[in-house]
Design an enzyme around this catalytic site. Structure first.
Site, short mmCIF file in Angstrom:
data_model
loop_
_atom_site.label_atom_id
_atom_site.label_comp_id
_atom_site.label_asym_id
_atom_site.label_seq_id
_atom_site.Cartn_x
_atom_site.Cartn_y
_atom_site.Cartn_z
N LYS A 183 0.80 -1.22 0.00
CA LYS A 183 0.00 0.00 0.00
C LYS A 183 0.84 1.28 0.00
O LYS A 183 1.83 1.39 0.72
CB LYS A 183 -0.92 0.02 1.22
N GLY A 233 11.46 -5.40 8.29
CA GLY A 233 10.24 -6.04 7.83
C GLY A 233 10.44 -7.14 6.81
O GLY A 233 11.36 -7.95 6.90
N GLY A 246 9.17 -0.49 11.71
CA GLY A 246 8.57 0.83 11.88
C GLY A 246 9.60 1.89 12.23
O GLY A 246 9.55 3.02 11.74
#
Length: 402
Positions: free
Chosen positions: A202, A358, A381
């Site tokens: 996204k 990630g 993050g």
């Protein structure tokens, strides 16, 4: 921001002292409750060994999973203590609670060269609320603070920020120091040309980092599911591919920003499409201008990989965050694996390659080239926020370098 490191502390500073070390031991477990990947535990070993070698009493604080302020037996740190003891070659005692009389007594009984692991700090809701009283109780167990949990540094929690008002000195561990050196260096003083490869599903999850990288990079390469939002914004048909319709204007703005700033923005020219989202789906490679109705894009194609390779050929610094496709399915892993191999090649000729946490970390490990990268970030993050130029509370709370 230049922060003081554990390397500035000598045996004279630490011998006989109790040191509270915030670590990131949030490791995955298999169905039997055994640790399936101990990478994060191994990453903390240099800092722990450094402290032990300087005669310190080491008290480790960590979170594990999302217990939401409740005691969850399945989220106790017992398997972590066992594995850490194996890796260190010495016993690691674990408390039943991270604060309270028993934890205080165990901390007080600790001898130089010994290690104590506090139970999951997130068993208390006060941890994530950065409650002052909770932070003071944690801090009361020690005299010195070391933050080596980069993966939690973007959170202003009691164990990452609150305790620093009660302990001194407060310094970064060796892992934290390395993370800051590479990630801050990549955006503040990179060897150029600087390229960023941004993937993932996204646009919305990468808005901040994309906008920030547009200001710093010479080239930005985009892959993953987010490319279809850019294509639809250009007026192309994308079939059943993932699209964020509320981010179409943002995609146009990002392309316009790249043109204005003279940044080379590359989107794939071909994609691997599937008739359904499944590992065994029928698939074929098509031009981005010819995505069939009812099909969905799940990977970038070979022409795109070739174009990306050409774009990276002269880059001296490359930052990668996010896969190029659904790499968990072997049929749609070619793009992601190819990028991993390209970066391994760039590393071999002296380029600085940084994997930003990630899924990208999982991808280079799956491809077998993790050891060839300059730096693999332990914080998903946190690494994104640092690349965005944000101030990380867990870093800001540490002592400035003198």
């Amino acid at each position: 921001m230049a922060k003081r490191s554990i390397t500035s502390l000598s045996s004279t500073d630490l011998s006989g002292k109790s040191v509270l070390v915030r670590v990131d031991f949030n490791v995955p477990l298999d169905d039997n409750g055994a640790i399936s990947d101990d990478t994060r535990i191994r990453a903390a070993l240099p800092t722990i060994r450094d402290l032990l070698g300087k005669g310190a009493k080491v008290i480790l604080a960590a979170h594990f999973g999302r217990p939401k302020g409740q005691v969850v037996d399945g989220l106790r740190l017992t398997p972590v203590a066992d594995r850490l003891g194996q890796l260190l070659g010495q016993p690691v005692t674990k408390t039943d609670r991270c604060i309270g009389p028993e934890a205080a007594a165990q901390a007080a009984a600790l001898q130089p060269g010994q290690v104590l692991l506090l139970e999951n700090v997130r068993f208390f809701e006060e941890e994530e609320k950065n409650d002052p009283a909770f932070a003071q109780q944690l801090a009361s167990l020690a005299q010195v603070y070391v933050n080596d949990a980069f993966g939690a540094a973007h959170r202003a929690h009691a164990s990452t920020a609150g305790v620093t008002t009660h302990l001194s000195p407060c310094v970064s561990g060796l892992l934290m120091e390395k993370e800051l050196q590479y990630l801050q260096g990549a955006v503040e003083q990179p060897q150029r040309p600087l390229a960023a490869i941004v993937g993932g599903s996204k646009v919305s999850s990468k808005i901040g980092v994309l906008a920030s990288l547009m200001e710093k990079c010479d080239k930005v390469l985009i892959g993953g599911g987010m490319i279809f939002t850019f294509y639809k914004a250009r007026g192309l048909a994308v079939g059943k591919s993932l699209v964020e319709d509320d981010k179409l204007e943002l995609a146009r703005e990002l392309e316009a920003t790249a043109r204005t700033r003279g940044v080379e923005l590359l989107l794939p020219t071909d994609v691997v499409v599937a008739d359904r989202f499944a590992a065994d789906a029928a698939s074929r490679t098509v031009s981005v201008n010819a995505i069939p109705e009812g099909w969905m894009g799940l990977d970038i194609g070979p022409d795109s990989v070739a174009a990306f390779k050409k774009a990276l050929a002269e880059c001296r610094t490359v930052v990668w965050n996010g896969p190029m496709g659904v790499f968990e399915f072997d049929a749609f892993a070619m793009g992601t694996n190819s990028i991993a191999m390209l970066l391994a090649e760039r590393s071999s000729v002296g380029a600085t390659t940084i994997i930003g946490g990630g899924d990208s970390v999982a991808a280079v490990e799956k491809a077998g080239v993790a050891s060839k990268m300059s730096h693999i970030s332990t914080g998903g993050g946190a690494s994104l926020e640092l690349l965005e130029g944000k101030v990380l509370p867990g870093v800001a709370a540490l002592d400035d370098m003198v």
